[in-house]
Motif scaffolding. Structure first.
Motif, PDB file in Angstrom:
ATOM      1  N   THR A  82      -5.625 -63.243  -3.614  1.00  0.00           N
ATOM      2  CA  THR A  82      -5.677 -63.254  -2.088  1.00  0.00           C
ATOM      3  C   THR A  82      -4.840 -63.472  -0.783  1.00  0.00           C
ATOM      4  O   THR A  82      -4.761 -63.148  -0.171  1.00  0.00           O
ATOM      5  CB  THR A  82      -6.245 -64.845  -1.970  1.00  0.00           C
ATOM      6  OG1 THR A  82      -5.614 -65.549  -2.397  1.00  0.00           O
ATOM      7  CG2 THR A  82      -7.303 -65.243  -2.629  1.00  0.00           C
ATOM      8  N   GLU A 110      -1.755 -60.110   0.232  1.00  0.00           N
ATOM      9  CA  GLU A 110      -1.658 -58.494   0.026  1.00  0.00           C
ATOM     10  C   GLU A 110       0.550 -59.202   0.908  1.00  0.00           C
ATOM     11  O   GLU A 110       0.161 -60.171   2.005  1.00  0.00           O
ATOM     12  CB  GLU A 110      -2.563 -57.693   0.735  1.00  0.00           C
ATOM     13  CG  GLU A 110      -3.241 -56.917  -0.313  1.00  0.00           C
ATOM     14  CD  GLU A 110      -2.548 -55.870  -1.321  1.00  0.00           C
ATOM     15  OE1 GLU A 110      -1.207 -55.938  -0.645  1.00  0.00           O
ATOM     16  OE2 GLU A 110      -2.560 -55.059  -1.454  1.00  0.00           O
ATOM     17  N   PHE A 165      -1.231 -56.786   5.503  1.00  0.00           N
ATOM     18  CA  PHE A 165      -2.760 -57.519   5.596  1.00  0.00           C
ATOM     19  C   PHE A 165      -3.127 -57.789   7.050  1.00  0.00           C
ATOM     20  O   PHE A 165      -1.863 -57.052   7.882  1.00  0.00           O
ATOM     21  CB  PHE A 165      -3.004 -58.534   5.072  1.00  0.00           C
ATOM     22  CG  PHE A 165      -2.185 -59.787   5.024  1.00  0.00           C
ATOM     23  CD1 PHE A 165      -1.234 -60.219   4.812  1.00  0.00           C
ATOM     24  CD2 PHE A 165      -2.306 -60.980   6.350  1.00  0.00           C
ATOM     25  CE1 PHE A 165       0.229 -61.462   5.168  1.00  0.00           C
ATOM     26  CE2 PHE A 165      -1.824 -61.793   6.856  1.00  0.00           C
ATOM     27  CZ  PHE A 165      -0.447 -61.910   5.927  1.00  0.00           C
ATOM     28  N   ALA A 222      -3.269 -71.619  20.564  1.00  0.00           N
ATOM     29  CA  ALA A 222      -3.200 -70.601  20.051  1.00  0.00           C
ATOM     30  C   ALA A 222      -3.660 -70.736  18.571  1.00  0.00           C
ATOM     31  O   ALA A 222      -3.700 -72.048  17.988  1.00  0.00           O
ATOM     32  CB  ALA A 222      -1.653 -70.061  20.189  1.00  0.00           C
TER      33      ALA A 222
HETATM   34  C1  FA5 Z   1       0.464 -67.612  10.297  1.00  0.00           C
HETATM   35  O1  FA5 Z   1       1.232 -66.608  10.482  1.00  0.00           O
HETATM   36  C2  FA5 Z   1       0.315 -68.298  12.643  1.00  0.00           C
HETATM   37  N1  FA5 Z   1       1.534 -67.393  13.342  1.00  0.00           N
HETATM   38  C3  FA5 Z   1      -0.846 -69.007  12.339  1.00  0.00           C
HETATM   39  C4  FA5 Z   1      -0.610 -69.464  13.568  1.00  0.00           C
HETATM   40  C5  FA5 Z   1      -1.196 -68.635  14.927  1.00  0.00           C
HETATM   41  C6  FA5 Z   1      -1.126 -71.067  13.892  1.00  0.00           C
HETATM   42  C7  FA5 Z   1      -0.926 -69.482  15.921  1.00  0.00           C
HETATM   43  C8  FA5 Z   1      -0.564 -71.557  14.840  1.00  0.00           C
HETATM   44  C9  FA5 Z   1      -0.933 -71.069  16.318  1.00  0.00           C
HETATM   45  P1  FA5 Z   1      -0.412 -68.551   8.109  1.00  0.00           P
HETATM   46  O2  FA5 Z   1       0.680 -67.894   7.620  1.00  0.00           O
HETATM   47  O3  FA5 Z   1      -0.967 -69.872   7.669  1.00  0.00           O
HETATM   48  O4  FA5 Z   1       0.139 -68.665   9.693  1.00  0.00           O
HETATM   49  O5  FA5 Z   1      -1.296 -67.044   8.373  1.00  0.00           O
HETATM   50  C10 FA5 Z   1      -3.108 -66.693   8.862  1.00  0.00           C
HETATM   51  C11 FA5 Z   1      -3.829 -66.729   8.152  1.00  0.00           C
HETATM   52  O6  FA5 Z   1      -3.603 -65.244   7.587  1.00  0.00           O
HETATM   53  C12 FA5 Z   1      -4.420 -66.598   7.115  1.00  0.00           C
HETATM   54  O7  FA5 Z   1      -5.444 -68.254   6.728  1.00  0.00           O
HETATM   55  C13 FA5 Z   1      -4.691 -66.572   5.734  1.00  0.00           C
HETATM   56  O8  FA5 Z   1      -5.909 -65.747   6.720  1.00  0.00           O
HETATM   57  C14 FA5 Z   1      -4.486 -65.280   6.777  1.00  0.00           C
HETATM   58  N2  FA5 Z   1      -2.944 -64.620   4.971  1.00  0.00           N
HETATM   59  C15 FA5 Z   1      -1.597 -65.160   5.298  1.00  0.00           C
HETATM   60  N3  FA5 Z   1      -1.129 -64.669   4.458  1.00  0.00           N
HETATM   61  C16 FA5 Z   1      -1.838 -63.885   3.413  1.00  0.00           C
HETATM   62  C17 FA5 Z   1      -1.244 -62.668   2.486  1.00  0.00           C
HETATM   63  N4  FA5 Z   1      -0.635 -62.563   2.206  1.00  0.00           N
HETATM   64  N5  FA5 Z   1      -2.457 -62.303   2.741  1.00  0.00           N
HETATM   65  C18 FA5 Z   1      -4.105 -61.612   2.770  1.00  0.00           C
HETATM   66  N6  FA5 Z   1      -4.049 -63.039   3.920  1.00  0.00           N
HETATM   67  C19 FA5 Z   1      -3.158 -64.018   4.149  1.00  0.00           C
END
Ligand code: FA5
Length: 338
Positions: free
Chosen positions: A196, A198, A201, A302
């Motif tokens: 799950t 990468e 992404f 956001a």
């Molecule tokens: C963030 O990156 C925040 N910038 C999101 C955010 C934006 C929060 C604005 C509040 C306001 P996070 O690290 O949880 O959050 O990543 C967001 C989404 O990216 C995750 O829920 C998941 O769907 C996806 N994601 C994160 N890491 C990975 C990964 N390594 N591979 C694939 N999808 C990923």
């Protein structure tokens, strides 16, 4: 002789056979030629009469041969045309054609959903400064939250953006409120990959800023997104979470049943109300550029979500790494209508 010749000419089935008949009668040693040669032995009177007869015969045979030749050539042409005719009812040979990547399509779908809600779609750079990826988003260098985003650093001190959130700052810097944007794009994290996760992404960032924007607006927007993606029965769930650039912050998940009858909560992304320190950072930057401070006192929300997660749930993809392994057996399955 004429009757015999006529019969042979009429039954000659090919141009070659006709040539043989022609040689037999009119060739150097042909039957007609022989008779012409024998004229010399006759008396002048006889020669005159016989000569006319033989010449008439010769012309007759010659004419018959020419006619037959025309007929045979015409028949050959017709046969050739028939054999070379193109059957337009045959199915065409299929040419291998490319298609849009499944993640590109999901990002397009997401952009459509938000465009219908009045958002602008904007893109940012994949190479970012520490300031935009972290500091202006209320993540100072000493902040432990940096550990959430393991970073690929470039030799010159810049980095590959770990999320699409830097575009919140860049956009507000150059635009006034009220504003509504979504930012689709690639992001990078230096982390061990698994089914799950990468290291490259995508994310779709959303930012709405105006007056009196509330958490209820955020929840309504995410619910609308879920219905746009998964249909009218889709449900959303919010759980408190922490991101330095929002307060309060939440993670959101979508409940959806796919065509195979499977249903579960899908953790889609993070969201929250824009932190006052983010508005302050933007105003400070604006001030440095000689622009008026306009964001302090504003409200906004956001969110950031991962389209790969959507695709995995929607299409039953068991491992995120399949999307970017460039295996045509996987990619070709998504060429048609999704
Ligand atoms: C963030 O990156 C925040 N910038 C999101 C955010 C934006 C929060 C604005 C509040 C306001 P996070 O690290 O949880 O959050 O990543 C967001 C989404 O990216 C995750 O829920 C998941 O769907 C996806 N994601 C994160 N890491 C990975 C990964 N390594 N591979 C694939 N999808 C990923």
């Amino acid at each position: 002789m004429l009757q015999e010749a006529r019969a042979q000419i009429e039954t000659a089935g090919s141009l070659e056979a006709l040539q043989t008949v022609k040689t037999h009668y009119l060739g150097k040693n042909g039957e007609v030629t022989k008779q012409l040669k024998s004229l010399g032995a006759l008396s002048p009177e006889e020669r005159k009469v016989k000569g006319q007869e033989i010449n008439a015969l010769k012309q007759e045979i010659d004419g018959l041969i020419s006619e037959r030749e025309v007929a045979l050539k015409e028949a050959a042409l017709q046969a050739k045309l028939a054999s070379e005719a193109i059957d337009i009812t045959l199915p065409a040979l299929s040419m291998p054609a490319g298609g849009l990547h499944v993640i590109t399509r999901i990002l397009d779908d997401l952009s459509d959903i938000f465009t219908r809600m009045g958002y602008n779609v904007v893109e940012g750079n994949e190479v970012e400064d520490d300031a935009y990826n972290f500091q202006h988003l209320n993540i100072p260098w000493y902040h432990p939250a940096r550990d959430l985003w393991d970073t690929f650093w470039l030799k010159d001190g810049r980095l590959l953006r770990t999320h699409t959130s830097p575009m919140q700052i860049r956009y507000m810097l150059e635009h006034t409120a009220p504003l509504k944007i979504v930012v689709p794009g690639k992001v990078y994290r230096y982390e061990a990959t698994d089914a799950t996760h990468e290291s490259m992404f995508h994310q779709l960032e959303g930012l709405v800023v105006g007056d009196n924007i509330s958490m209820a607006d955020l929840k309504g927007t995410i619910a609308e997104l879920a219905r746009g993606l998964f249909g009218p029965k889709a449900k959303v769930r919010f759980q408190p979470s922490f991101y330095p650039f929002v307060e309060p912050g939440a993670d959101f998940a979508v409940w959806w049943e796919n065509p195979r009858g499977e249903s579960k909560w899908l953790e889609l992304g993070g969201c929250g109300m824009v932190h006052p320190n983010v508005f302050k950072a933007v105003d400070d930057l604006r001030e440095q550029r000689g622009l008026p401070r306009i964001y302090e006192g504003k409200t906004g929300f956001a969110f950031g979500l991962g389209p790969e997660r959507i695709a995995m749930l929607k299409y039953g993809m068991p491992d995120i790494r399949y999307f970017y392994a460039n295996d045509l057996r996987v990619l070709a399955q998504f060429k048609g209508e999704l």
